[in-house]
Design an enzyme around this catalytic site. Sequence first.
Site, short mmCIF file in Angstrom:
data_model
loop_
_atom_site.label_atom_id
_atom_site.label_comp_id
_atom_site.label_asym_id
_atom_site.label_seq_id
_atom_site.Cartn_x
_atom_site.Cartn_y
_atom_site.Cartn_z
N ARG A 300 39.40 11.27 -35.40
CA ARG A 300 38.48 10.56 -35.59
C ARG A 300 38.02 10.04 -34.21
O ARG A 300 36.82 9.74 -33.73
CB ARG A 300 38.18 9.70 -36.62
CG ARG A 300 38.23 10.27 -37.83
CD ARG A 300 37.97 9.55 -39.31
NE ARG A 300 37.79 10.25 -40.45
CZ ARG A 300 37.56 9.98 -41.63
NH1 ARG A 300 37.65 8.55 -42.09
NH2 ARG A 300 37.17 10.63 -42.67
N TYR A 441 30.59 16.24 -38.29
CA TYR A 441 31.96 16.60 -38.83
C TYR A 441 32.96 15.31 -38.42
O TYR A 441 32.79 14.43 -38.18
CB TYR A 441 32.43 17.78 -38.09
CG TYR A 441 32.75 18.06 -36.71
CD1 TYR A 441 32.79 16.97 -35.93
CD2 TYR A 441 32.48 19.32 -35.93
CE1 TYR A 441 32.54 17.05 -34.41
CE2 TYR A 441 32.68 19.42 -34.50
CZ TYR A 441 32.75 18.34 -34.04
OH TYR A 441 32.65 18.47 -32.36
N GLU A 442 34.22 15.68 -38.94
CA GLU A 442 35.27 14.80 -39.04
C GLU A 442 34.93 13.48 -40.01
O GLU A 442 35.46 12.38 -39.65
CB GLU A 442 35.72 14.64 -37.73
CG GLU A 442 37.39 13.88 -37.53
CD GLU A 442 38.40 14.53 -38.28
OE1 GLU A 442 38.49 15.82 -37.99
OE2 GLU A 442 39.09 13.80 -39.02
N GLY A 443 34.11 13.91 -41.04
CA GLY A 443 33.75 12.73 -41.98
C GLY A 443 32.40 12.33 -41.19
O GLY A 443 32.33 11.64 -40.19
N GLN A 448 31.85 7.35 -42.41
CA GLN A 448 32.78 6.22 -41.66
C GLN A 448 31.98 4.76 -42.26
O GLN A 448 33.17 3.89 -42.15
CB GLN A 448 32.39 6.57 -40.32
CG GLN A 448 32.75 7.73 -39.58
CD GLN A 448 33.99 8.32 -39.76
OE1 GLN A 448 34.89 7.35 -39.53
NE2 GLN A 448 34.45 9.60 -40.24
#
Length: 602
Positions: A300, A441-443, A448
């Site tokens: 992240r 992407y990546e959460g 978040q």
Amino acid sequence: MASTYRPPRRDIRFVLDEVVGLPQLLATERFGHVDVETVHGVLDEAGRFMADVVAPTNRDGDRIGSVWNPDFTVTTPESFKLAYKQYVRTGYGAVPFDPEFGGGGFPWVTAIAMQEMLTSANMALSLCPLLTQGAIEALSHHGSDELQHTYLPRMLTGEWSGTMNLTEPQAGSDVGAVRTRAEPAGDGSWRITGQKIFITYGEHDLADNIVHLVLARTPDSPPGTKGISMFLVPKFLVEVDGSLGERNDVTCVSIEHKLGIHGSPTCVLSFGERDGAIGWLIGGEREGMRNMFTMMNTARLSVGLQGLAVAERAYQQALAHAVERRQGRAVGTSPGEQSPIIEHPDVRRMLMTQRAWIDAMRCLLYENAAAVDRAAASTDADERQRWDEIADVYIPLSKGLCTDLGNELTSLALQVHGGMGFVEEAGAAQHYRDIRIAAIYEGTNGIQAADLVGRKLSMRAGGVIFDRLDEFGADADRLCEVTELQRFGENLQDAIGAARTATQYLVERAATDPNAVLSASTPYLRLFGTVVCAGLLARAALAVAADGDGRAGDDADEAAFRRAKLVSARFFGEQILPTAVGLLGAITAGSADLFALTPDQL
Ligand SMILES: Cc1cc2nc3c(=O)[nH]c(=O)nc-3n(C[C@H](O)[C@H](O)[C@H](O)COP(=O)(O)OP(=O)(O)OC[C@H]3O[C@@H](n4cnc5c(N)ncnc54)[C@H](O)[C@@H]3O)c2cc1C
């Protein structure tokens, strides 16, 4: 014409040495084998490499892109292959990893500096090492000795790349909905079957082998995240002597056509169309999600870094354009003359906004990485816990705030170009398109924000956040003692007050009104993130103010650079920070109006 990339080495050095305390970090036992000048020497070299070798490939990625072929292979642009081959030769990918497998054992924050420059040079290409880094971390922490010795050395060099396979059509943000299956083969290995979508660098021709880390369900596992395990599934099976053997049962059935990062292949992967793809368990059965969290923080952080890196490159280009392009007459210019647009106050505002936020993001991201390093270097359990907490609480800010800003600032950079910004030939549009994905992407950034007001806020009932605010409060008081920074100091005190009120409001409702807390999540992330950025910029401004001309000595250029850092921080404190305080209303409004309209009325 798109401009070239100038690695901001002096800015990076300033943040490393004077904001996040690299020299103190290198004085710890853990990193004592590395010295400050070695780090900066490596970064200088890496900067030249990124500018000379990688940056010129950025347009090829956009125009030519990666191409899927009917024989299920993927071809990257020719220039990517040449640059990647040289990247492997440099060994830069191994810098922060364990010396036992060929790594340099450097602090993570130095790898972040290198990664910033690689990403500015070519975000689409940088995703291949980024995914490899995540896979290395997961394998280093949870893989068996045998798997580590078989795969890590060549992943560290980049000869073999890595992927992360989470997403399936019904399992996006909701990773617990994964359906890919893993059956024991009876010989210690597993057979994997299922389809994964959106897999970055799932197939390509840059590396000799691809090491897929795949989330899947074993027989009789419970539903949701508790039933997920992690498997290593190589593209080519590896023989006992380390050579590459048969092709595994993994096929890239297509790649996506996307808004940006055209050079990065986003693949649909089919596992087990024949007898099942051969894989090995990483960590324990049903521990997949827990193990995934090990690499989530740094992954992240690296995606947050994309916001900074692409904004930096877009800013450099906007600045060059603003100096060259002449339009209109700035105040005080003789009639008949056209002024460079950089002389217009509104263009200045766009440039200063980019500049100040870029400085702020670099402080936040590097401080976050240094907190990871400090936790690793701590010999005292309490101290380790303190740095772990700080690293954890900053992660959603690094990812969410910096990628939102990547979008906002590349849009501003495009605006500086006027109509030419909208024309592809100028190159500003590519940055704007490329960075759009980073908030997804990546959460997603919504996830978040939920993480911040959920898992992170609940740490010591808001105590980790209150501690941060207290620390920044002390810096705000110090700012007030410096005449030219006094207004910044007062604004910081106000903003800390707003962040305290907001935090208290959320802590009080955490158990009783989860919808109110989730409704506040995104504006809260922006408020708290902006306060943290201001607090770190205060540190930068105070370092310059306290030093006088000490560090610059007779070097007029260095003195001007240091002065610019103070002005940039002050601009942030006086003109950006106060806008965040206005978010308090949205944070404390509750959820009623968000749900007052039916879907038909919306
Ligand atoms: C170019 C690209 C590369 C990618 N690379 C990879 C990769 O290498 N490996 C991999 O596994 N995946 C990868 N992904 C997948 C990516 O991580 C997902 O797209 C992302 O997690 C979002 O999932 P989704 O697309 O299903 O959106 P959804 O989950 O459907 O989300 C849609 C919207 O709803 C919101 N939302 C959903 N659930 C919630 C909730 N609980 N609370 C609040 N809001 C919510 C989201 O924030 C979002 O705004 C990639 C995707 C793309 C486009």
